[in-house]
Design a protein around this motif. Structure first.
Motif, PDB file in Angstrom:
ATOM      1  N   VAL A 144       0.872  -1.175   0.000  1.00 37.38           N
ATOM      2  CA  VAL A 144       0.000   0.000   0.000  1.00 37.38           C
ATOM      3  C   VAL A 144       0.914   1.231   0.000  1.00 37.38           C
ATOM      4  O   VAL A 144       1.766   1.366   0.887  1.00 37.38           O
ATOM      5  CB  VAL A 144      -0.912   0.028   1.247  1.00 37.38           C
ATOM      6  N   ARG A 150       1.247   5.642  -0.956  1.00 37.64           N
ATOM      7  CA  ARG A 150       0.431   6.851  -1.054  1.00 37.64           C
ATOM      8  C   ARG A 150       1.275   8.014  -1.541  1.00 37.64           C
ATOM      9  O   ARG A 150       2.498   8.046  -1.416  1.00 37.64           O
ATOM     10  CB  ARG A 150      -0.255   7.136   0.275  1.00 37.64           C
ATOM     11  N   ALA A 208       2.803   5.431  -7.288  1.00 37.51           N
ATOM     12  CA  ALA A 208       1.673   4.864  -8.041  1.00 37.51           C
ATOM     13  C   ALA A 208       2.119   3.694  -8.921  1.00 37.51           C
ATOM     14  O   ALA A 208       1.437   2.673  -8.992  1.00 37.51           O
ATOM     15  CB  ALA A 208       1.037   5.949  -8.901  1.00 37.51           C
ATOM     16  N   ARG A 262       1.114  -0.211  -8.726  1.00 37.57           N
ATOM     17  CA  ARG A 262       0.483  -0.835  -9.890  1.00 37.57           C
ATOM     18  C   ARG A 262       1.231  -2.115 -10.290  1.00 37.57           C
ATOM     19  O   ARG A 262       0.635  -3.162 -10.510  1.00 37.57           O
ATOM     20  CB  ARG A 262       0.515   0.163 -11.063  1.00 37.57           C
ATOM     21  N   THR A 295      -2.066  -1.168  -3.657  1.00 37.19           N
ATOM     22  CA  THR A 295      -3.047  -0.085  -3.602  1.00 37.19           C
ATOM     23  C   THR A 295      -2.309   1.245  -3.604  1.00 37.19           C
ATOM     24  O   THR A 295      -1.272   1.389  -2.947  1.00 37.19           O
ATOM     25  CB  THR A 295      -3.848  -0.197  -2.281  1.00 37.19           C
ATOM     26  N   PHE A 296      -2.876   2.204  -4.327  1.00 40.82           N
ATOM     27  CA  PHE A 296      -2.278   3.539  -4.375  1.00 40.82           C
ATOM     28  C   PHE A 296      -3.299   4.552  -3.869  1.00 40.82           C
ATOM     29  O   PHE A 296      -4.406   4.656  -4.385  1.00 40.82           O
ATOM     30  CB  PHE A 296      -1.844   3.882  -5.802  1.00 40.82           C
ATOM     31  N   ILE A 297      -2.905   5.269  -2.832  1.00 42.69           N
ATOM     32  CA  ILE A 297      -3.795   6.256  -2.200  1.00 42.69           C
ATOM     33  C   ILE A 297      -3.321   7.670  -2.546  1.00 42.69           C
ATOM     34  O   ILE A 297      -2.125   7.967  -2.438  1.00 42.69           O
ATOM     35  CB  ILE A 297      -3.766   6.094  -0.661  1.00 42.69           C
ATOM     36  N   THR A 309      -4.355   6.859 -11.729  1.00 46.05           N
ATOM     37  CA  THR A 309      -5.671   6.829 -11.092  1.00 46.05           C
ATOM     38  C   THR A 309      -5.528   6.238  -9.700  1.00 46.05           C
ATOM     39  O   THR A 309      -5.111   5.084  -9.566  1.00 46.05           O
ATOM     40  CB  THR A 309      -6.635   5.954 -11.914  1.00 46.05           C
ATOM     41  N   PRO A 310      -5.860   7.011  -8.667  1.00 43.38           N
ATOM     42  CA  PRO A 310      -5.727   6.451  -7.317  1.00 43.38           C
ATOM     43  C   PRO A 310      -6.812   5.413  -7.031  1.00 43.38           C
ATOM     44  O   PRO A 310      -7.924   5.513  -7.545  1.00 43.38           O
ATOM     45  CB  PRO A 310      -5.873   7.660  -6.394  1.00 43.38           C
ATOM     46  N   ASP A 311      -6.473   4.435  -6.197  1.00 37.96           N
ATOM     47  CA  ASP A 311      -7.478   3.453  -5.769  1.00 37.96           C
ATOM     48  C   ASP A 311      -8.335   4.032  -4.655  1.00 37.96           C
ATOM     49  O   ASP A 311      -9.418   3.531  -4.367  1.00 37.96           O
ATOM     50  CB  ASP A 311      -6.786   2.183  -5.251  1.00 37.96           C
ATOM     51  N   ARG A 312      -7.821   5.058  -4.016  1.00 33.43           N
ATOM     52  CA  ARG A 312      -8.522   5.622  -2.873  1.00 33.43           C
ATOM     53  C   ARG A 312      -8.078   7.077  -2.749  1.00 33.43           C
ATOM     54  O   ARG A 312      -6.902   7.374  -2.945  1.00 33.43           O
ATOM     55  CB  ARG A 312      -8.085   4.799  -1.650  1.00 33.43           C
TER      56      ARG A 312
END
Ligand code: GLU
Length: 448
Positions: A5, A7, A28, A32, A37-39, A68-71
């Motif tokens: 994860v 960010r 990011a 990927r 996950t990329f916040i 594109t962020p996941d969150r």
């Protein structure tokens, strides 16, 4: 292994520049590539400087870069978490109130310097009694809150820099809560990283000292310490650091200049590493190149002059699918065939319009008087339609023996008549797009 994860935590206090893009891309693209996950987390607790307009500009720039962020999180909407963390730090005796004004602190720093002492905070507030505090508050002073550092050597294995150590005994106890009750990111980043399960913190080397402090805060809060990586910073060609506030090399300005997002991404990721700076066909290819151990330690110059060449090289390898929408938006037809015919001649995407006009017409052919007869003869030798990719070789095979011309005297007048230009994409690719009627008219000297 659990998926990582990561960010990117920009403060919305200005437009993103290429140095910020570098941090965003490392996080990011690593997420990927590793299926993590990329916040995107707006560090917007400094309400005096953060604006919604800048947050929107950051979102637009991220989208433009293809990240594109996941969150998406706004720290300004998570104040209850920071309140809870503050209570916890107070309960374990790691957060203490201090009442000095900025002027008082400055005077003390100067006097410590004069005495040859480091200009760190002297922890005078730790010695205050309850009565002292009551008196200060009675005078109308509101406390800010400092984190009491352990004064130990904090050590971590940095993804970029190898083993790093920060001796927190040499630092001032950091302020985590301002007198107006607002939080500093030193705290909010840590609280969120713990709660969001951030596994890797990749950021600029200007944060190395912070990391020493933040690891102590993470431990005081009982969180897991993530892996840290501090990449070198990009500078202007002059060596001056990039500034969001001064608007240096903003993504918005580079986009308006017509630079390709993917070219900026390649330059931002690959500059200052031991890897070759080169165009890539997509972000996945760039993600494959990310290797934190190949980032150099010294600051790296980012020369916008390199960007023109890289934008051109990027266009030369971009697949049609990644430009189709943008071409349609500027009224360019011709589909994939046009794109493949012209991409190798582009400096900017907008140059496609020049070649679309050559295909669509109307175009006044350029014909020298001494070539007029030859070109009229060539017009009669154009093969009948339907045309495919083989039409140009077939046409040349007919014109060559009929005219007796070869080499430049054969090809140059044909190009000038058919395209109106001295040079350009291969006629083999352009002629089928121009079509028989327009080609014939142009060879006869008519505008078509
Ligand atoms: N807003 C901070 C910065 O951009 C965040 C630092 C961090 O990544 O923790 O410098």
């Amino acid at each position: 292994m659990t998926p990582p994860v990561l960010r990117f935590a920009p403060s919305p206090t200005g437009l993103l520049h290429v140095g910020n893009a570098r941090t965003a891309l490392y996080n990011a693209l690593y997420a990927r590539r590793e299926g993590g996950t990329f916040i995107l987390r707006y560090d917007d607790t400094d309400t005096a400087r953060s604006t919604e307009e800048f947050a929107q500009a950051i979102a637009r720039d991220m989208e433009w870069l293809g990240l594109t962020p996941d969150r998406v999180e706004y720290q300004s909407r998570r104040l209850d978490r920071y309140d809870a963390a503050v209570e916890r730090l107070k309960a374990v005796g790691r957060l203490y109130p201090a009442y000095e004004t900025e002027e008082e602190l400055e005077t003390r720093r100067l006097s410590r310097r004069r005495r040859g002492l480091p200009p760190t905070y002297d922890r005078a507030a730790l010695k205050l009694s309850d009565d002292d505090r009551a008196r200060l508050e009675g005078e109308g002073r509101r406390p800010h809150w400092r984190f009491r550092l352990d004064g130990l050597k904090v050590v971590w294995a940095d993804l970029v820099r190898g083993e790093q150590a920060v001796d927190t005994a040499t630092l001032s106890d950091p302020v985590l809560v301002r007198a107006d009750g607002s939080y500093l990111y030193t705290l909010t980043s840590v609280v969120d990283d713990i709660e969001m399960g951030v596994t890797h913190v990749v950021r600029g080397e200007d944060h190395v000292t912070n990391t020493g402090v933040q690891i102590e805060i993470i431990e005081a809060l009982g969180g897991n310490v993530p892996v840290f990586g501090h990449h070198n910073l990009l500078t202007l060609p002059s060596g001056e650091g990039l500034s969001k506030r001064l608007g240096h090399l903003s993504l918005t300005a580079l986009r308006e200049e017509g630079q390709e997002a993917l070219a900026i991404a390649s330059l931002a990721v690959l500059t200052g590493t031991s890897l070759a700076v080169e165009a890539v066909p997509d972000l996945d290819a760039l993600a494959q190149r990310i290797d934190f151990s190949k980032i150099s330690r010294a600051p790296a110059r980012f020369d916008p002059a390199d960007l023109d060449a890289l934008t051109a090289q990027t266009l030369h390898v971009l697949p049609y699918a990644s430009v189709a929408e943008r071409l349609a938006a500027i009224g360019i037809g011709g589909g994939e065939a046009l794109w493949l015919a012209v991409r190798g001649n582009l400096g900017r995407l907008a140059d496609t319009a020049t070649w679309w006009r050559v295909v669509e017409g109307p175009l006044a052919p350029a014909i020298a008087p001494e070539d007029a007869d030859f070109l009229a003869q060539a017009a009669d030798l154009l093969p009948p339609e339907p045309w495919d990719g083989g039409v140009y070789p077939a046409f040349i095979a007919a014109v060559k023996p009929a005219s007796g011309r070869t080499g430049k005297s054969l090809f140059h007048p044909l190009r000038l008549a058919l395209t109106g230009a001295e040079s350009g994409p291969e006629l083999k690719a352009l002629l089928p797009l121009i079509g028989r009627a327009r080609a014939q008219a142009r060879l006869r000297g008519e505008t078509a």
